[in-house]
Every structure is written in C-alpha cells, then in structure tokens.
Design a protein around this motif. Structure first.
Motif, PDB file in Angstrom:
ATOM      1  N   VAL A 285      32.720 -30.858 -22.280  1.00 32.80           N
ATOM      2  CA  VAL A 285      32.516 -29.692 -21.422  1.00 32.80           C
ATOM      3  C   VAL A 285      33.188 -29.864 -20.173  1.00 32.80           C
ATOM      4  CG1 VAL A 285      30.834 -29.128 -19.721  1.00 32.80           C
ATOM      5  CG2 VAL A 285      30.182 -29.165 -22.144  1.00 32.80           C
ATOM      6  N   PHE A 286      33.807 -31.224 -19.983  1.00 33.48           N
ATOM      7  CA  PHE A 286      34.566 -31.270 -18.565  1.00 33.48           C
ATOM      8  C   PHE A 286      35.936 -31.167 -19.038  1.00 33.48           C
ATOM      9  CE2 PHE A 286      30.863 -33.881 -17.170  1.00 33.48           C
ATOM     10  CZ  PHE A 286      31.044 -33.217 -15.779  1.00 33.48           C
ATOM     11  N   ALA A 287      36.487 -31.526 -20.271  1.00 33.97           N
ATOM     12  CA  ALA A 287      37.936 -31.283 -20.691  1.00 33.97           C
ATOM     13  C   ALA A 287      38.390 -29.854 -20.985  1.00 33.97           C
ATOM     14  CB  ALA A 287      38.048 -32.289 -21.740  1.00 33.97           C
ATOM     15  N   ALA A 288      37.289 -29.228 -21.770  1.00 35.82           N
ATOM     16  CA  ALA A 288      37.640 -27.681 -22.237  1.00 35.82           C
ATOM     17  C   ALA A 288      38.401 -26.856 -21.234  1.00 35.82           C
ATOM     18  CB  ALA A 288      36.290 -27.144 -22.679  1.00 35.82           C
ATOM     19  N   PRO A 289      37.782 -26.692 -20.197  1.00 34.19           N
ATOM     20  CA  PRO A 289      38.472 -25.831 -19.135  1.00 34.19           C
ATOM     21  C   PRO A 289      39.983 -26.115 -18.899  1.00 34.19           C
ATOM     22  CG  PRO A 289      36.418 -26.391 -18.176  1.00 34.19           C
ATOM     23  CD  PRO A 289      36.567 -27.243 -19.564  1.00 34.19           C
ATOM     24  N   ALA A 290      40.473 -27.293 -18.769  1.00 32.02           N
ATOM     25  CA  ALA A 290      41.651 -27.823 -18.602  1.00 32.02           C
ATOM     26  C   ALA A 290      42.568 -27.619 -19.902  1.00 32.02           C
ATOM     27  CB  ALA A 290      41.625 -29.208 -17.997  1.00 32.02           C
ATOM     28  N   VAL A 291      41.862 -27.745 -21.038  1.00 33.93           N
ATOM     29  CA  VAL A 291      42.767 -27.413 -22.419  1.00 33.93           C
ATOM     30  C   VAL A 291      42.699 -25.930 -22.366  1.00 33.93           C
ATOM     31  CG1 VAL A 291      42.482 -27.714 -24.712  1.00 33.93           C
ATOM     32  CG2 VAL A 291      41.778 -29.509 -23.446  1.00 33.93           C
ATOM     33  N   LEU A 292      42.042 -25.094 -22.032  1.00 35.86           N
ATOM     34  CA  LEU A 292      42.055 -23.748 -22.346  1.00 35.86           C
ATOM     35  C   LEU A 292      43.128 -23.342 -21.281  1.00 35.86           C
ATOM     36  CD1 LEU A 292      38.173 -22.742 -22.667  1.00 35.86           C
ATOM     37  CD2 LEU A 292      39.977 -22.601 -24.319  1.00 35.86           C
ATOM     38  N   GLN A 293      43.145 -23.890 -20.011  1.00 33.98           N
ATOM     39  CA  GLN A 293      44.141 -23.326 -19.036  1.00 33.98           C
ATOM     40  C   GLN A 293      45.585 -23.679 -19.501  1.00 33.98           C
ATOM     41  OE1 GLN A 293      45.749 -25.725 -17.089  1.00 33.98           O
ATOM     42  NE2 GLN A 293      46.949 -23.947 -16.006  1.00 33.98           N
ATOM     43  N   SER A 294      45.712 -24.732 -20.133  1.00 32.92           N
ATOM     44  CA  SER A 294      47.085 -25.058 -20.623  1.00 32.92           C
ATOM     45  C   SER A 294      47.611 -24.020 -21.603  1.00 32.92           C
ATOM     46  CB  SER A 294      47.099 -26.333 -21.372  1.00 32.92           C
ATOM     47  OG  SER A 294      46.258 -26.593 -22.307  1.00 32.92           O
ATOM     48  N   PHE A 295      46.596 -23.339 -22.409  1.00 32.79           N
ATOM     49  CA  PHE A 295      46.945 -22.225 -23.234  1.00 32.79           C
ATOM     50  C   PHE A 295      46.883 -20.871 -22.710  1.00 32.79           C
ATOM     51  CE2 PHE A 295      45.826 -25.625 -25.967  1.00 32.79           C
ATOM     52  CZ  PHE A 295      47.066 -25.459 -27.219  1.00 32.79           C
ATOM     53  N   GLY A 296      46.610 -20.843 -21.240  1.00 30.80           N
ATOM     54  CA  GLY A 296      46.835 -19.662 -20.433  1.00 30.80           C
ATOM     55  C   GLY A 296      45.231 -18.818 -20.333  1.00 30.80           C
TER      56      GLY A 296
END
Length: 741
Positions: A285-296
């Motif tokens: 839950v904490f990491a997903a937004p950052a990972v998604l952001q790296s893909f735009g």
C-alpha cells in the motif's frame, strides 16, 4: 468494510491531502532527474512586483536571443508596456515566432474571466500560452489542464507547448516532480548582454525569457523541493507531457489493492503466514503509488493509507479487546468475552458465586489472586464438564451448558457444591468456601441480558442461602421500572406523586390526639399506588435513602408547624432508616435543616426503623446521642422484631418504644402476645420511657391497652393515614368527641 467506507469519505472530502502531501514530498526527495537541456531559462532581475529592466533593455534582450537562432522563444514577463514601447515592437516583429506567456492573478484559475490574453495591439500575431496550476492546501502544484479556452479560442499550457503536445482543454497532466529544479539551465540577461555565454548556446533550444521570481508570493510549491519559480513547474510538466506518462487514475486503484489484499489475507488460516501477509500488504500500500508513478500513473496514496491505518487500528483494538477487555486479571476470559460469545441453542447460562471471595483475596498476596481464581475455575470445570469457565468480579464465575430438567440441574449443582466442601489451598493459605448458583433459561434473549439475569439470580441465591435461583422471564417486565426506580423517586418528590400521609397518635391520659407519624406514600400515574416497602428498600439498597429522608423531614416540619396552632404540644414522628443513622453526614444535614427552618427539636420524634441493620453501631449510637442532645425525642420502632432486641434497647439512648402491630393485633386472643405487651409496657416505664402501641384496629384492643397502662395508641381504629388537609379536619373532629365513648 468500515475501513473502506471511511477511506472513501476521506477521499470525497479531500481530507487525505496532508497524507498525499507528505508522501509525494518524501517520494520526490528520494528520486531526482536532470532537467532537459533543450530548454534554457533566461532570467531578468525582478523585484516583488515590477521588472527592473528598462523597455529598451528588454527589447535588446529579445533581439540577442533571436540572434542565437533558438528553436522557440517564450516571453514570460508581465505585459505592462504599451503598443508603442520598444518591447512591444520587437514582439510584433517576431509574429508567431515568439510565444507570450500569461499567468493568472490566482494560480488555480482556469475560467475565461481569469485568462487575461494580452491586447493584440501590443503583441500582434505572437502566439499565447497559459500557465496555471491546481494546488493543494499548501499551494503545492498538483496538475494542470493541457489548454484553456478564452474568447472562443484555445490556448495551450506552457508545459504542453514546450513538449509539443496536444492542446486539449479536456486533457490533464501532472508534472514530473522528479525533475530537479536546480538542474535547469539558467542564463541571466546580464550574461547574455555582456557576451559571457558562448555563441550558439541558445541555438536550436527552447528559450524562456522570465523574471527571476525569488519573492515567496510569486513562487509555487514543488514536491520534494519546496517553493520554486513557477517556470520550473512548467519545465517539469513539459518532461511529463513529452514522456506521455501523466495519467491520473484516481483513488480507486489503491482502494482495490487494499480491499483485495485484505480479503485474500483473511482466508489464510495460519497466524504466522497471515501476519507476514499483512506486512506485505502494508508495504504494498505504501510502495504502490511510487511504483505506479514511475510508470506515469498517479494515484493518491491517502486512500489506501487511511484504509490500511483504520483496518490496522480496528484489528489491534479487536486484539486488545480480546486480551484485555475479555480477559480478567486472573488470565481467564471474563464476562465481556462471554457476552460476545455465540451461545448454542438450548443452553443455559450458569453463574456461580463464591461466598466471602473478596475476604479470601484480602488475606492473600496479590501474586496469588490469579492462582486462587484458577483453582476455583478448575473445580467448576471438573464439576460441570465444561472447559471454558469465565471469571467475573467479586467471586463470580460463569459458563453455559446444555439444558436439562430443573430437578436434575438442582441435583447437579448440589454435587458441584460437594466439590467445594474441601477447603481451597492457595500458597499455604487454606479457605473454606460455599457456592451458590444463578440460572438463566431465557433462550430468546441476547447474551448480555441473559448473563445479567443469571448474575442477579446468583446474588439472590447467595443472599437467601439457597443452592440455586432461576431468573424467570416474567420478572423482565418489571426490570425497566426497577432499574429506573431511583430516578422516578426524585421525579415523584418534585411533581407530587410522592407525598406524606399522617396517621394520628392518641394520648390515653389526655384523651386527645397528641401527634402523628409521617408516612411516605407514592401514587404513580402509570402503576398506581406503590407500597412503601417496594421503593424504600430499593432506595436503601442503592444508598439513595438520604434524599428521600431529608425530603420527608422538610415536609413533616411544614405540617407540624401548621398543626401546632391547632393542637398545642403536637408531636411529629419521623422515620429514620437504620442505614442512614450511622452516616457521618447525618448530623450536619439535620442541623442545617433545623437552623434553616428554625424549629423546636423537642416537638419532633425520630423513629429508628429496622428496614436495614445498622452497620456501624458505635457511630449510630453517637449520632443518636447528639440528636437527642439537640432536643429530638428518639423512638425505637417495631420493638420486639428484627434488630430491636434488649441489647439494642440498652445501647440506644431512646425516649420511646413502639410495640409492633404483630403483637398488638393478637392481645385479645393470644395469651403469650398479651403478656409480652404487658411486660414491654412495664419495661418501658421502668426505663422511664413512654410506650406507643401500633396496629390498633378495634375498640376492644384500644380499651385493653388503656387498662395495661399504654401511653399512646396508633392504628386504623384511631385514624387511617391521610393527606395533610384531611388529617387536619379529622383531628378537629376528634377533639369534639372522645374515642370509645
């Protein structure tokens, strides 16, 4: 479910913005990329509001930029000059080769009224780009539309124009906050005009001529970097648009991640694996937004974080409830746990109470209290065949077991009592025990109600010395009334439902009414007349007899003062509960009433009743002695019954004995009762006390008591208890004729 709904509510009301802000601020401090070298910022010195370059200098600056053959020129300066200025002429000369940037007065305005397009008489055919941003509660940029409409025309945002993107007002982009503002290539106007930069530096690049905005009111929040020149945000936006990685996918994806993860984990049976899975979910839950952001793909982290936090808090609370709320100090599950348990059908709730349990614990070290409870629970487990025994307070233990006929159940409980015939041995301390049982078979009721009824039944069995007490369903109909009785007493005293009746007392020697006893009565508008013993005993048990007693004092004083003008020497008798007589506050409360009402205490008799036994005899005797010293006469009520023994007579400093109607009503037919009454009269006179006979209901009894030497009579034959006005009229009538004549 609760966590999901609360998270959705936070999202709708934008209450999660502080979480989003903190998350993205931390996220973009950890990742930084270099700004594109294809964009160069030419800055001009600027104060808080106005440019410091002269009109000619500004026009010359544009010429110097044009001379380097840039790919595109963006003029991001306030258009505060007229059409005839040198700057305006230079802009018109360039036509569509230059783009004028307009910014709103308020950063988050995109409506046509806010988009101020420079006058074409000033800028000619120059292109126009717009720069504005959606911001959060701290004025940090979050995104911008690709274009805005004004005057029927579409104007691209500066970021989209820099990236060569599509100018669609319906499209939306989010800057790439990983772009480091410090890495933007900046050339000052002074450096350009003085020839300090190499020839060709601007060639083929997009050049933005902008004021050097250093004042706080002209800057904008940039995640990971604080407040910066808005141009840096435009460049970060251009990077995002160029990469086509700027998709805002909203809150739902993170919520779905949480919900699906929580549901999947809830099916894991092994505790260790389930805890590990929850840890993985939290990291996800904490990491997903950052990972998604790296893909735009941008998704606010707050929804998932809030849902996870609430879910975690509820889970911890549930565990705490089980471990703390549902576990007694002994380590056994407590009655809260039993109330929450799902009871099987046709099962009784049994509550057992150990007599004198608190006394046992008082003699034990605190370290042995749990062992004492455990030993008791083991005996109950052996006797009942039930492994799960629940431990309450004050020596109460409970369990549920399959129902059987009451006679078999009683026999079963007698067998369990035999288990407790052997003393408890705890840490070298030995105790004898006795146990009593309460039983509930109201299967249609909820667990909490059933437990409470079984608990009440166990206490009744202990008090009555019986093995078992069963709580009947019919008693529940009166439960709301009994539970609200004390509040109803207070209300009744205020609205007149509770009132005083006065029963006359007859002076044999003077052949007249000499006084009255004040008797409290209650006429409830719903239930009708309520017997005094039904509510006085309850008030005593609840420790609330004080207010009722002092109210009676006040009302009786008012009546006595009214009667003193009619019957000289009128004596008013007031009952005082034995539960109140030993209280330290008794003297101060009565003294305050005496002072405030200005009464002669010698005109009042205080009767000590035996509804409840005196707990502290020395204190009671001392209080009564002081009341007598104030002038009050003291009477021992119901003499010959209950606690009114010869010892009681010897201890209390009384002036009067009241013979109970149990003896008085039988003196005509019972020789033993007649002799007891005669002896009591002689005893009272020998002790220099007067005697009052209660319960005189016929003339023969009245006359026999007169011959025995009784001082005062009281009963229905003389007069029934009446309200004050009726009592006053009856007294006047009795003065006209002698009783029995």
């Amino acid at each position: 479910m609760i966590a999901t709904l609360v998270a959705c509510l936070f999202g709708l009301l934008k209450l999660g913005q502080p979480i989003d802000h903190a998350y993205w601020n931390a996220r973009f401090r950890l990742e930084r990329i270099e700004a594109p070298q294809s964009i160069i910022l030419v800055t001009t010195p600027r104060g808080s509001r106005y440019t410091e370059l002269s009109d000619v200098a500004q026009a010359n600056l544009i010429e110097q930029v044009v001379a380097q053959a840039p790919k595109a020129i963006y003029f991001d300066q306030p258009i505060n000059f007229g059409a005839e200025s040198e700057t305006a002429k230079e802009i018109r000369a360039l036509g569509s080769k230059i783009t004028v940037v307009t910014r709103p007065a308020s950063v988050e305005r995109f409506d046509p009224e806010a988009v101020q397009i420079p006058d074409r008489s000033v800028i000619g055919d120059a292109r126009v780009a717009y720069s504005g941003w959606f911001v959060n509660f701290l004025s940090y940029a979050q995104g911008s539309p690709n274009a805005v409409k004004a005057g029927g025309k579409v104007y691209p945002s500066l970021a989209v124009d820099l990236a060569g993107g599509e100018a669609s007002p319906s499209a939306y982009f989010i800057p790439n906050f990983a772009v480091d503002p410090e890495s933007i290539r900046i050339v000052s106007a002074r450096q350009l005009s003085s020839g300090e930069i190499a020839t060709g530096l601007l060639t083929g690049r997009s050049v933005i001529i902008s004021a050097d905005r250093t004042a706080a009111d002209s800057q904008i929040g940039y995640f990971g970097h604080g407040r910066v020149n808005p141009v840096a945000m435009d460049i970060a936006g251009a990077v995002s648009v160029s990469a086509a990685r700027s998709n805002n996918i909203g809150d739902l994806p993170m919520l779905f991640v949480f919900v699906l993860g929580a549901l999947a984990i809830s099916r894991i049976g092994h505790t260790h694996f389930r805890r590990s899975a929850y840890a993985v979910l939290a990291i996800g839950v904490f990491a997903a937004p950052a990972v998604l952001q790296s893909f735009g793909f941008y998704s606010p982290p707050s929804t998932g974080v809030i849902a996870l936090s609430i879910f975690g808090a509820l889970t911890l609370w549930s565990k705490w409830r089980r471990r703390v709320l549902q576990t007694s100090a002994s380590g056994l599950p407590n009655f809260v746990a039993l109330s929450d348990a799902k009871l099987p059908p046709n099962h009784d709730i049994v509550v057992a109470v150990i007599g004198r349990y608190e006394e046992f614990l008082a003699t034990l070290p605190a370290s042995l209290h749990a062992e004492c409870a455990a030993q008791v629970a083991r005996r109950f487990a052996v006797g009942s065949g039930i492994q799960q025994i629940y431990h309450g307070e004050n020596g109460h233990f409970a369990w549920f077991e399959y129902s059987c006929p009451l006679d078999q159940q009683t026999e079963h409980f007698e067998g369990m009592r035999a288990l407790f015939a052997a003393p408890l041995l705890v840490g070298g301390h030995m105790f004898d025990t006795n146990v009593h049982f309460g039983l509930d078979r109201n299967y249609h009721l909820d667990a909490v109600t059933r437990l409470n009824t079984a608990l009440a039944s166990a206490n009744e069995a202990l008090k009555a010395g019986r093995t078992i007490e069963q709580f009947e369903a019919s008693r529940l109909a009166d439960a709301p009334w009994e539970l609200s009785l004390l509040a109803r007493i207070d209300e009744g005293m205020k609205n007149g439902d509770i009132w005083l009746a006065y029963q006359p007392q007859w002076d044999y020697r003077g052949a007249r009414v000499c006084g009255a006893e004040a008797l409290v009565r209650w006429n409830d508008p719903v239930r009708g007349p309520i017997r005094p013993d039904a509510f006085i005993v309850q008030a005593e048990k609840a420790g609330r007899i004080d207010a009722l007693t002092y109210w009676v004092f006040e009302e009786a004083i008012t009546a006595a003062q009214a009667m003193s003008g009619i019957l000289p020497g009128f004596q008013m008798s007031i009952n005082l509960s034995a539960q109140l007589v030993d209280k330290p506050s008794l003297l101060s409360s009565i003294s305050e009433i005496v002072r405030r009402r200005g009464i002669d205490c010698r005109e009042f008799t205080i009767e000590v009743t035996e509804t409840a036994a005196v707990y502290n005899r020395p204190a009671a005797v001392q209080n009564l002695q002081q009341l007598r010293a104030m002038g009050f006469r003291l009477a021992i009520d119901d003499f010959g019954t209950g606690e009114s023994s010869l010892l009681y007579l010897a201890e209390l400093p009384s002036d009067e004995l009241k013979i109970d109607q149990h003896f008085v009503s039988r003196i005509l037919t019972g020789e033993r009762e007649r002799e007891i009454v005669k002896s009591t009269i002689s005893l009272a006179h020998a002790l220099k006390q007067s005697i009052v006979a209660e319960g005189i209901e016929d003339q023969a009894t009245f006359e026999l008591l007169s011959r025995m030497g009784c001082d005062t009579g009281q009963g229905f034959f003389i007069g029934r208890p009446e309200g004050f006005e009726q009592f006053r009229q009856s007294c006047l009538a009795m003065q006209l004729s002698k009783v029995g004549s």
